[in-house]
Enzyme design. Structure first.
Site, PDB file in Angstrom:
ATOM      1  N   CYS A 237       0.847  -1.184   0.000  1.00 57.48           N
ATOM      2  CA  CYS A 237       0.000   0.000   0.000  1.00 57.48           C
ATOM      3  C   CYS A 237       0.889   1.243   0.000  1.00 57.48           C
ATOM      4  O   CYS A 237       1.845   1.332   0.772  1.00 57.48           O
ATOM      5  CB  CYS A 237      -0.899  -0.007   1.232  1.00 57.48           C
ATOM      6  SG  CYS A 237      -1.905   1.491   1.400  1.00 57.48           S
TER       7      CYS A 237
ATOM      8  N   CYS B 247       0.435   3.050   3.656  1.00 61.59           N
ATOM      9  CA  CYS B 247       0.857   2.466   4.941  1.00 61.59           C
ATOM     10  C   CYS B 247       1.862   1.323   4.812  1.00 61.59           C
ATOM     11  O   CYS B 247       2.273   0.757   5.818  1.00 61.59           O
ATOM     12  CB  CYS B 247      -0.358   1.992   5.722  1.00 61.59           C
ATOM     13  SG  CYS B 247      -1.145   0.511   5.051  1.00 61.59           S
TER      14      CYS B 247
ATOM     15  N   CYS C  68      -7.322  -0.695   0.929  1.00 61.29           N
ATOM     16  CA  CYS C  68      -6.387  -1.323   1.859  1.00 61.29           C
ATOM     17  C   CYS C  68      -7.119  -1.551   3.177  1.00 61.29           C
ATOM     18  O   CYS C  68      -7.712  -0.620   3.732  1.00 61.29           O
ATOM     19  CB  CYS C  68      -5.170  -0.423   2.075  1.00 61.29           C
ATOM     20  SG  CYS C  68      -4.055  -1.004   3.386  1.00 61.29           S
TER      21      CYS C  68
ATOM     22  N   CYS D 247      -5.474   0.784   6.138  1.00 63.15           N
ATOM     23  CA  CYS D 247      -5.581   2.244   6.236  1.00 63.15           C
ATOM     24  C   CYS D 247      -6.732   2.853   5.443  1.00 63.15           C
ATOM     25  O   CYS D 247      -6.952   4.053   5.515  1.00 63.15           O
ATOM     26  CB  CYS D 247      -4.270   2.900   5.814  1.00 63.15           C
ATOM     27  SG  CYS D 247      -3.954   2.842   4.039  1.00 63.15           S
TER      28      CYS D 247
ATOM     29  N   CYS E 239      -8.216  -4.555 -10.403  1.00 60.10           N
ATOM     30  CA  CYS E 239      -7.734  -3.491 -11.279  1.00 60.10           C
ATOM     31  C   CYS E 239      -7.273  -2.345 -10.372  1.00 60.10           C
ATOM     32  O   CYS E 239      -8.094  -1.657  -9.766  1.00 60.10           O
ATOM     33  CB  CYS E 239      -8.887  -3.078 -12.188  1.00 60.10           C
ATOM     34  SG  CYS E 239      -8.450  -1.937 -13.475  1.00 60.10           S
TER      35      CYS E 239
END
Length: 134
Positions: free
Chosen positions: A48, A51, A97, A100, A120
């Site tokens: 991510c 984070c 995510c 976060c 995607c």
């Protein structure tokens, strides 16, 4: 989810550039075929952008022809969350995510085996940790 989901825009503006903020925190989309990882075949783990939580393995990345990095499954079942998205006159499933709340992209039921799914993902929402790097 972690306490990162409670951080305000000022916190994220300090950590992300303008385009990353637009995509990750305002649920934007990068133009197709323009993202850093669209054509990447480098081995590693995609984290991510916000984070650094591990999200996808390069072994599950494939060329969907869509213009965005596509994966057929997340690194583990709870790495990403799914939210019904009815914006822009469409019904889709947004992918975020789990740690976060960063907007990653969308998941569609038109991917390859073994899952039949196509995650995607915007390049601006992820960063590649190359194999062997820490």
């Amino acid at each position: 989810m972690s306490d990162l989901t409670k951080k305000d825009d000022e916190y994220w503006r300090d950590k992300l550039d303008a385009e990353q903020f637009r995509i990750c925190r305002e649920k934007g989309t990068e133009r197709p075929f323009t993202g850093e990882y669209c054509d990447s075949k480098e081995p590693g783990t995609y984290l991510c952008r916000c984070c650094a939580e591990p999200l996808f393995e390069s072994a599950t990345k494939y060329d969907s022809g869509s213009g965005w990095p596509s994966f057929f499954q997340p690194i583990k079942g709870d790495a990403v969350g799914e939210i019904k998205d009815t914006s822009h006159g469409m019904v889709r499933v947004e992918v975020v995510c789990h740690n976060c709340g960063c907007h990653l992209g969308h998941v569609f039921p038109d991917g390859p085996k073994p899952t039949g799914l196509r995650y995607c993902i915007n390049s601006a929402s992820i960063q590649l940790q190359k194999e062997g790097a820490e």
